[in-house]
Design a protein around this motif. Structure first.
Motif, PDB file in Angstrom:
ATOM      1  N   PRO A 331      80.729 -35.747  96.617  1.00  0.00           N
ATOM      2  CA  PRO A 331      80.016 -34.858  97.542  1.00  0.00           C
ATOM      3  C   PRO A 331      78.537 -34.786  97.175  1.00  0.00           C
ATOM      4  N   PRO A 332      77.708 -34.459  98.145  1.00  0.00           N
ATOM      5  CA  PRO A 332      76.272 -34.455  97.870  1.00  0.00           C
ATOM      6  C   PRO A 332      75.889 -33.324  96.932  1.00  0.00           C
ATOM      7  N   GLY A 333      74.923 -33.584  96.092  1.00  0.00           N
ATOM      8  CA  GLY A 333      74.462 -32.578  95.144  1.00  0.00           C
ATOM      9  C   GLY A 333      73.218 -31.873  95.658  1.00  0.00           C
ATOM     10  N   TYR A 334      72.659 -31.067  94.786  1.00  0.00           N
ATOM     11  CA  TYR A 334      71.482 -30.302  95.189  1.00  0.00           C
ATOM     12  C   TYR A 334      70.330 -31.221  95.571  1.00  0.00           C
ATOM     13  N   GLU A 335      70.199 -32.334  94.855  1.00  0.00           N
ATOM     14  CA  GLU A 335      69.020 -33.167  95.052  1.00  0.00           C
ATOM     15  C   GLU A 335      69.039 -33.868  96.403  1.00  0.00           C
ATOM     16  N   MET A 336      70.206 -33.808  97.099  1.00  0.00           N
ATOM     17  CA  MET A 336      70.285 -34.510  98.371  1.00  0.00           C
ATOM     18  C   MET A 336      69.879 -33.597  99.531  1.00  0.00           C
ATOM     19  N   SER A 337      69.621 -32.356  99.237  1.00  0.00           N
ATOM     20  CA  SER A 337      69.282 -31.405 100.290  1.00  0.00           C
ATOM     21  C   SER A 337      67.970 -31.791 100.963  1.00  0.00           C
ATOM     22  N   TYR A 338      67.842 -31.398 102.213  1.00  0.00           N
ATOM     23  CA  TYR A 338      66.572 -31.676 102.895  1.00  0.00           C
ATOM     24  C   TYR A 338      65.503 -30.739 102.371  1.00  0.00           C
ATOM     25  N   ASN A 339      65.944 -29.690 101.716  1.00  0.00           N
ATOM     26  CA  ASN A 339      65.017 -28.688 101.212  1.00  0.00           C
ATOM     27  C   ASN A 339      65.500 -28.272  99.822  1.00  0.00           C
ATOM     28  N   PRO A 340      65.421 -29.185  98.846  1.00  0.00           N
ATOM     29  CA  PRO A 340      66.011 -28.900  97.542  1.00  0.00           C
ATOM     30  C   PRO A 340      65.126 -27.945  96.736  1.00  0.00           C
ATOM     31  N   PRO A 341      65.683 -27.339  95.682  1.00  0.00           N
ATOM     32  CA  PRO A 341      64.836 -26.583  94.766  1.00  0.00           C
ATOM     33  C   PRO A 341      63.761 -27.504  94.201  1.00  0.00           C
ATOM     34  N   GLU A 342      62.612 -26.947  93.948  1.00  0.00           N
ATOM     35  CA  GLU A 342      61.478 -27.825  93.684  1.00  0.00           C
ATOM     36  C   GLU A 342      61.608 -28.633  92.401  1.00  0.00           C
ATOM     37  N   GLU A 343      62.404 -28.122  91.461  1.00  0.00           N
ATOM     38  CA  GLU A 343      62.518 -28.862  90.200  1.00  0.00           C
ATOM     39  C   GLU A 343      63.225 -30.200  90.390  1.00  0.00           C
ATOM     40  N   TYR A 344      63.894 -30.371  91.507  1.00  0.00           N
ATOM     41  CA  TYR A 344      64.585 -31.639  91.726  1.00  0.00           C
ATOM     42  C   TYR A 344      63.653 -32.721  92.269  1.00  0.00           C
ATOM     43  N   PRO A 368      64.794 -37.652  95.831  1.00  0.00           N
ATOM     44  CA  PRO A 368      64.859 -36.372  96.538  1.00  0.00           C
ATOM     45  C   PRO A 368      63.572 -36.130  97.309  1.00  0.00           C
TER      46      PRO A 368
ATOM     47  N   PHE B 189      76.305 -28.813 105.154  1.00  0.00           N
ATOM     48  CA  PHE B 189      75.151 -29.002 104.270  1.00  0.00           C
ATOM     49  C   PHE B 189      74.172 -29.939 104.941  1.00  0.00           C
ATOM     50  N   LEU B 190      72.922 -29.512 104.981  1.00  0.00           N
ATOM     51  CA  LEU B 190      71.876 -30.352 105.576  1.00  0.00           C
ATOM     52  C   LEU B 190      71.298 -31.237 104.492  1.00  0.00           C
ATOM     53  N   SER B 191      71.647 -32.486 104.490  1.00  0.00           N
ATOM     54  CA  SER B 191      71.096 -33.381 103.479  1.00  0.00           C
ATOM     55  C   SER B 191      70.071 -34.282 104.140  1.00  0.00           C
ATOM     56  N   ILE B 192      69.436 -35.114 103.306  1.00  0.00           N
ATOM     57  CA  ILE B 192      68.455 -36.009 103.896  1.00  0.00           C
ATOM     58  C   ILE B 192      69.135 -37.157 104.639  1.00  0.00           C
ATOM     59  N   LEU B 207      85.830 -33.949 103.972  1.00  0.00           N
ATOM     60  CA  LEU B 207      84.367 -33.916 103.945  1.00  0.00           C
ATOM     61  C   LEU B 207      83.840 -35.137 104.680  1.00  0.00           C
ATOM     62  N   PRO B 483      65.196 -22.644  99.072  1.00  0.00           N
ATOM     63  CA  PRO B 483      65.843 -23.955  98.965  1.00  0.00           C
ATOM     64  C   PRO B 483      67.255 -23.937  99.545  1.00  0.00           C
ATOM     65  N   SER B 486      73.396 -27.265  97.988  1.00  0.00           N
ATOM     66  CA  SER B 486      74.657 -27.892  98.381  1.00  0.00           C
ATOM     67  C   SER B 486      75.811 -26.961  98.029  1.00  0.00           C
ATOM     68  N   VAL B 489      78.702 -28.376  95.166  1.00  0.00           N
ATOM     69  CA  VAL B 489      78.561 -28.513  93.718  1.00  0.00           C
ATOM     70  C   VAL B 489      79.312 -27.376  93.044  1.00  0.00           C
ATOM     71  N   LEU B 649      65.147 -30.987  84.171  1.00  0.00           N
ATOM     72  CA  LEU B 649      65.112 -30.050  85.290  1.00  0.00           C
ATOM     73  C   LEU B 649      64.649 -28.679  84.821  1.00  0.00           C
ATOM     74  N   LEU B 656      57.148 -24.762  86.805  1.00  0.00           N
ATOM     75  CA  LEU B 656      56.913 -24.209  88.144  1.00  0.00           C
ATOM     76  C   LEU B 656      56.816 -22.696  88.100  1.00  0.00           C
TER      77      LEU B 656
END
Lengths: 784, 665
Positions: A331-344, A368, B189-192, B207, B483, B486, B489, B649, B656
């Motif tokens: 499954p997709p992780g955080y880094e795949m989000s269109y709007n991920p947390p900036e640290e990614y 990302p 989930f909206l991914s790229i 999924l 942000p 996902s 996770v 990270l 940041l």
């Protein structure tokens, strides 16, 4: 046109006659056209000569035809026929109609025409004044036999027209008259250009006449009909009513008197067969009522899409054990989000590095990205490709079940006792024994633990005070050969040291402060006892001419004064001496000695025996079993265990080393350690297997010596050419089932490496956790 | 003497068969073999020892189980393939003779799949074989759905016939309708790459990925024949699955399809679900969409108004509530049917998983909302999600297609409007004239209808993933969004989690490092400040202090002799002091405040401990067998890689956060 109602009937007929006289008129029309088109005077005479009547008739016909046309079609024709008075025409028509009234329909009017004119020739005067018959031109009507005669025929035969190019005429007609060339040229051309293209114009030239070849109305009609796929003849009815000759009319007299055959009353078998064939085809669905292809296709699709519950009678079956289901995509992780947390988000360097690496080597297949609004997210460029790759994986990738150990890696590590529990073991150097010139070859602590004996390359044996490091005694055994080995006799009832130099083994009683005179005497007695035995003549007789295995003798007064009491000479240089635990026997190894390399000496009898006639490989070292009458011989590759009582081979231990250097046995007698020149230290559990229980490879250089602590401490050590000693904690459990605990505890560094030789020999203190080592740097060290 | 065994006659050599051998054995062409393998789910195997299996030396041979190939030999599809081959031969022969009409007739009868997009054979039996139970099929639905949703969005080409696409689209819509009616969509989930959806169908999590509505670029060498084979299988599978799912909730399958509506872009609304009532033979048509026709119901309107009021008061009183919540919750607790949450009383026990769906029903999440979608929002996904989570009334701009509850943006019943456009800095005078006439929009750029909540699309996704209506303030148009995380996770021990504050998850060493760095920065800035207005007197004071400090340090030195680094440092410090004395200047550097010092010491202690541990580890590793050691090292390697990634990270986040704090200050 014809407005009078009285004439209605006539009019109908009129039309009929028109149609019937078409054939007749066709020719005339043609001529008329010709007449109309040509203005040349030359041609007129021929026509005049022909016949005035026929001309008038022809012109009449032409007018008639034109009239018809006018009724049907255009104005152009009307113009042409304008000058013709209608009254005249009416009169003619009525005359024609009268004639036609007599005629029957379907019969050609031609014969009447001929009847009307009996003579078809004229009598004219020829040049000589005689009679000459000039025949009428034959009018080839439908029934006429002469189908060829059509208008004025050029009779020049089958020659090219170009022959007449230089003449004003183009040939001759049937009467021998010249047919004049029709007018051509600019005048006519210009005229033609000014007027419109006439009906039926083809643009061709008639070969016979040289006139332009135009199509008549009939011909045009014919062409039209052919073009439209109709029957060319207008009047022809392709589907006339059936003329029933036999069926419907009951004949009074039958045609045949034969009785009806039987088959007329039986159903036809053949037909039945044919019908059945069709029936069957219909039943099986081979013959279907016609439908447009699109509709049929749609229907078929619908039929295929028919859905039903395929799992209605499902039975859970045990899965095939060999089947490996395809792994699901993660499954997709955080880094795949269109709007991920900036640290990614990747930093500039990470991005650069990612772009630099080859797409195949990339750890992640994407970077990302952050879009601050959903509408800005573009399509993922490689989505189709990724899906295709997944498809390829599904059907082409070999599937292997791999057990992933999801455990803490630390659980793999053995539970080691803490170093504190492993104590005591030697850690630091306590005493350094200096005095030898060159390498100290061998070292040994006496069974009481007070004296240390060393033998060196300088040919001396020295005895030291262990704790103080003071040299107590020294003797030079040989001037050329180094002292390879020194070993104390392992019992405390005597203080005897054995040392080897060259082919000689010396037994000595070194003077020492701890040696009381009684002990000294006892030691001397132990050594001397054998001489009496020898003199008793019990020495086994050796074959004459054969060298005895060992010669026992006194070494000479000088050495005897120093304390060296016995010398045993064997066949080749002795490298190793090993005492039996009781002290009555010792074994020597002289590796170059071929079959006599291993010798067992009996001290009480001054007897030397060679136990093996033949040895597999070069003997390296030997050791006695501490409890049983067993004897271990290490050759280069293997360790052989012999039973001395039964005189047989008990087992062969295979350490797997290329060249064994040293060997020692645990005081329990079940465990063996083997050191080898190929840097391995091997622990053997003799009960378990012939192969090593543990292999330890902690030395970068060859191992020279290994030694167990014999005084009850669970320690062993090895000495290596890298100048270090390694001390191991090796506890042999009382329980047979448990495996021994082996823990490396200490590396002792201090010896210098000389000529790539480091530490040569090692020995443990009989009680304390101390060890001594002999180094190539000329020192011996005590570690505690 | 036992018979000598020949090589390659028994054992592994017999168990495996190469692909070429398999193709020869089945007497079909390679493409046909490929098709058969895809449909029947036969895949290559990796033999334990390649050397024992292969007779040739080529390394890249594909091996199949011999048993698998034997199983393929009895496949009825094989016969179909052969028939197809015969037919193709006939056609080519007819064409060779120049008998075009005959060839055309043959081809018409053939029903070639690449012409019509449909084969003459069926894959029913294959589906039943591969998935003996319905649950098996559900389990394998991930790839099926991803593939069909992708194909539903592909442009039609020669290799992808339009019919196939249309069918994919329809099957997908049918499936979506099931999810809507059964409320089984769980997460999205909206991914790229696209939008991921997760549904729970009969206890199985499914999924899948749906691409964004754009023309898909086809790059690289993609063999659409292979994809087409998969799609063919998946279409059949999803057809049966849909049938089963529909009948399980008492609906008729296939649902009624309205071509005209579909042509107008109604998508989901083009299908009309019908209930099956076998007893009365009466079909109850379910109005799935929007309740068009019965206008703004006064009851509904009243409810909506109430809700709007409630929502407004809620958002205002939110913060107050949150503070009170902890205290109040206990009081409010009543006896319910819901599962109680078990909290471990003492550490050490195992954690037992509990089902999460107990409290608020997520299927009613949007039940009381009327939403309006602006024309720039992704209507298809929003419609699907909102419907699946109970929204009955969704309106959208007419440009987005047919089937909306209302196309009138000014409808007073609308409670939420989803917009995704920036706030335009346009003069208010200009508005009204320059509007494009395409849409029903009548408002100016920044103008809003009162009494309605404006949110960005991400609000919907975050709401459903957290199973609660999130506060819309964060998602206001033009605001920078929080942000989007996902929901798939699962937090694991020791892994970096962006939702947890940094202090809770950083390691001791990292925290110390950070603190030291902070302190140093502070000191530096302090020094800079002090340096500016320093004079000699203050410097003297400093000197005195230093001497005391150094005394204390000496004491410490005695205590830990081993710490050589510190010794060196001290020596240096002394040196500096001496130099300073000679030159008569104040010692500026290394004016260490005790806090920092303590931290530095702590760090050193930590490092020492680490060193010791590493030594111990090395010793213990020496005792492992070679095989185990390798395994251990491998595990260490992967763990280390993960932890370094997490560390990276964390450090990025620290940076940041610091920047943010600095920005605020």
């Amino acid at each position: 046109m014809k407005s009078k109602p009285v004439e209605k009937k006539r009019k109908v007929r009129d039309e009929e006659s028109d149609s019937e006289s078409d054939d007749e008129l066709a020719n005339g029309l043609f001529d008329g056209v010709l007449e109309a088109s040509e203005d040349e005077e030359d041609y007129i005479p021929s026509d005049e000569i022909d016949d005035v009547d026929s001309e008038s008739e022809v012109s009449e016909g032409s007018e008639d035809a034109e009239e018809e046309e006018e009724e049907e079609e255009g104005d152009d024709d009307a113009l042409l026929s304008d000058d013709i008075p209608s009254d005249d025409e009416m009169g003619k028509l009525s005359k024609d109609a009268e004639e036609l009234e007599i005629t029957e329909p379907g019969v050609d009017p031609k014969p009447k025409h001929q009847e009307e004119e009996d003579r078809n020739y004229k009598v004219v005067k020829d040049a000589n004044g005689g009679e000459r018959y000039v025949y009428d031109e034959i009018d080839p009507v439908y029934d006429s036999d002469d189908s060829d005669a059509q208008g004025p025929v050029n009779t020049i035969g089958n020659i090219p027209l170009s022959f007449y190019d230089s003449y004003p005429h183009i040939g001759y007609d049937i009467n021998g008259k010249k047919i004049m060339r029709p007018a051509t040229g600019d005048a006519l051309q210009s005229l033609l250009d000014t007027i419109e293209v006439p009906k039926g114009w083809t643009g061709l030239t008639d070969v016979n006449t040289g006139n332009p070849l135009n199509l008549t109305q009939e011909e045009l009609e014919l062409v039209r009909r052919v073009q439209h796929g109709l029957v060319p003849d207008e009047g022809y009815d392709p589907y006339p009513d059936t003329v029933e000759w036999f069926t419907s009319k009951q004949e009074t007299m039958p045609l045949s008197a034969a009785p009806e055959p039987k088959r007329r009353f039986l159903p036809s078998k053949n037909e039945a067969k044919q019908v059945m064939k069709l029936v069957r085809a219909i039943r099986e669905g081979r013959i279907l009522p016609y439908k447009p292809p699109e509709e049929r296709e749609r229907e078929e699709e619908e039929k295929e899409e028919v859905q039903f519950d395929i799992w209605q009678d499902e039975e859970p079956a045990a899965p095939n054990p060999m089947h490996i289901p395809a792994p699901k995509l993660p499954p997709p992780g955080y880094e795949m989000s269109y709007n991920p947390p900036e640290e990614y988000l990747p930093t500039e360097e990470e991005r650069e590095e990612w772009e630099k690496t080859d797409p195949e080597d990339r750890e992640k297949e994407f970077l990302p990205q952050k879009f601050n609004s959903l509408r800005k997210v573009p399509a993922w460029g490689t989505l189709v490709k990724e899906r295709f790759e997944r498809c390829m994986d599904l059907y082409l990738a070999p599937r292997v079940r791999k057990n992933r150990l999801n455990i803490d890696p630390n659980s793999l590590l053995p539970k080691l006792p803490s170093p504190a529990e492993l104590k005591p073991f030697p850690t630091v150097v306590q005493t350094i024994f200096r005095g030898h010139e060159g390498t100290v070859r061998s070292i040994a602590i006496d069974p009481t633990g007070v004296a240390l004996a060393t033998g060196g390359s300088d040919g001396t044996v020295r005895v030291w005070e262990l704790l103080t490091g003071r040299q107590v005694w020294s003797v030079k055994l040989s001037s050329e050969d180094p002292v390879y080995t020194v070993r104390w006799r392992p019992t405390k009832d005597a203080f005897v040291l054995a040392a080897s130099a060259g082919e000689d083994v010396f037994l000595m009683v070194p003077p020492h402060s701890s040696v009381t005179p009684t002990l000294d005497q006892a030691s001397r007695d132990v050594l001397a006892a054998g001489f009496g035995y020898a003199t008793n003549g019990q020495q086994p007789a050796t074959a004459p001419g054969k060298e005895p295995a060992g010669k026992w003798a006194r070494p000479g007064t000088k050495l005897e004064d120093a304390g060296v009491l016995v010398r045993v000479t064997v066949r080749s240089a002795v490298k190793v001496i090993t005492w039996h635990r009781r002290g009555d026997h010792f074994a020597t190894v002289s590796p170059e000695g071929q079959r006599s390399s291993v010798a067992i000496h009996t001290l009480s009898k001054h007897l030397t025996q060679i136990p093996f006639r033949k040895l597999h490989g070069l003997a390296q070292t030997v050791v006695f079993h501490p409890l049983k009458p067993l004897f271990f011989v290490a050759t280069m590759r293997t360790v052989r265990c012999y039973d001395l009582q039964k005189v047989e081979l008990v087992k062969i231990v295979q350490p797997g080393a290329k060249w064994i250097s040293s060997l020692d046995i645990h005081s329990g007698g079940d465990h063996l350690i083997v050191g080898s020149y190929d840097r391995r230290l091997l622990w053997h559990d003799l009960d378990l297997s012939n192969r090593p229980h543990k292999t330890m490879r902690f030395h970068p250089k060859a191992i020279r010596a290994v030694r167990f602590h014999k005084g009850g401490l669970p320690l062993f050590a090895d000495a290596s050419d890298d100048g270090t000693l390694q001390i191991f904690y090796g506890k042999v459990p009382n329980d047979q089932l448990e495996s021994p605990t082996i823990v490396p505890v200490k590396q002792l560094k201090g010896h210098k490496v000389v000529n790539q030789v480091g530490v040569v020999d090692i020995d443990w203190h009989p009680r304390e956790p101390w060890c001594v080592s002999a180094g190539a740097d000329g020192t011996a060290r005590l570690w505690m | 003497m036992a018979k000598i065994k020949k090589k390659g006659q028994s054992g592994q050599a017999k168990n495996y068969i190469t692909r070429t051998q398999a193709v020869k054995k089945l007497q079909i062409s390679l493409p046909d073999f490929r098709k058969l393998c895809i449909w029947k789910g036969i895949y290559p195997r990796e033999p334990r020892s390649r050397k024992k299996v292969s007779k040739s030396a080529t390394a890249s041979t594909t091996f199949y189980y011999t048993k698998d190939i034997q199983y393929l030999q009895h496949e009825p599809l094989l016969q179909k393939f052969r028939e197809q081959k015969v037919l193709e031969k006939k056609i080519s022969r007819a064409l060779g003779r120049g008998d075009v009409s005959d060839a055309a007739r043959l081809e018409r009868n053939a029903g070639r799949p690449d012409q019509t997009g449909k084969p003459r054979y069926t894959l029913h039996h294959v589906i039943r074989e591969r998935y003996p139970t319905f649950i098996d099929a559900i389990r394998d639905l991930d790839d099926c759905l991803s593939m069909l949703f992708l194909f539903a969005n592909l442009p039609s080409t020669t290799s992808v016939p339009a019919k196939m696409i249309a069918r994919c689209e329809r099957l997908c819509h049918e499936f979506q309708h099931y999810l809507i009616t059964s409320h089984s969509l769980r997460k999205s989930f909206l991914s790229i790459k696209g939008i991921y959806y997760q549904a729970n169908i009969q206890g199985e999590d499914v999924l899948w990925l749906v691409p964004y509505k754009f023309n898909q670029r086809v790059v690289g060498d993609i063999d659409f024949r292979i994809m087409g084979t998969f799609v063919e299988f998946y279409m059949t599978l999803l057809g049966f699955v849909n049938y089963r799912l529909y009948s399980s909730i008492g609906l008729k399958y296939p649902p009624k399809f309205d071509q005209t509506k579909d042509d107008k872009g109604a998508e989901l609304a083009a299908l009309t679900l019908e209930g099956v009532n076998l007893a009365t033979n009466e079909e109850t048509t379910k109005a799935i969409t929007n309740g068009e026709g019965h206008g703004p119901d006064p009851k509904v309107q009243a409810e909506v108004d109430k809700l709007v009021k409630k929502l407004r008061t809620e958002s205002a009183a939110d913060k107050a509530d949150e503070e009170m919540a902890d205290g109040e919750e206990e009081e409010e607790e009543k006896a319910t049917d819901a599962i109680d949450k078990f909290e471990p009383a003492a550490p050490g026990g195992d954690v037992l998983p509990q089902p999460t769906y107990s409290g608020n029903n997520p299927s009613k999440l949007f039940a009381n909302c009327t939403l309006f979608l602006s024309r720039e929002t992704p209507r298809q996904s929003l419609e699907f999600i909102l419907r699946a989570f109970g929204c009955k009334r969704i309106g959208w701009d007419p440009i987005l297609g047919e089937g909306s509850f209302t196309t009138d943006e000014s409808d007073p019943s609308i409670t939420h409007q989803i917009v995704d456009r920036p706030i335009v800095q346009a003069a208010t005078t200009e508005q009204g004239d320059g509007e494009d006439n395409q849409t029903a929009q009548k408002l100016g750029p920044n103008q809003r209808y009162p009494g309605r909540i404006y949110v960005q699309p991400q609000w919907v996704w975050d709401c459903i993933n957290d199973e609660e209506l999130k506060s819309p303030e964060l998602y206001a148009p033009g605001a920078s969004l929080p942000p989007h995380l996902s929901p798939f996770v699962k937090p694991t021990q020791g892994q970096y989690d962006p939702t947890v504050p940094l202090e809770e998850q950083e390691t001791e060493g990292e925290a110390l490092d950070a603190a030291i760095e902070d302190a140093k920065d502070e000191v530096e800035s302090d020094e800079e400040n002090s340096e500016a207005d320093n004079d000699m007197d203050v410097a003297d004071d400093n000197d005195n202090d230093e001497e005391e400090d150094s005394d204390a340090e000496e004491d410490e030195e005695v205590e830990d002799e081993e710490d050589e680094d510190e010794d060196e440092e001290e020596v240096l410090q002394r040196q500096r002091e001496l130099e300073a004395e000679i030159s008569g200047k104040a010692v500026k550097s290394k004016q260490v405040d005790p806090k920092l010092k303590a931290k530095l010491e702590k760090k050193k202690a930590l490092e020492r401990k680490k060193k010791e541990e590493a030594e111990d580890l090395e010793r213990a590793k020496g005792m492992l067998s070679k095989k185990k050691r390798k395994l251990f090292e491998q595990m260490q390697y992967t763990n280390k890689k993960k932890s370094t990634e997490d560390m990276k990270l964390r450090s990025k986040r620290r940076k940041l956060e610091k920047e943010k704090a600095a920005g605020k200050a």
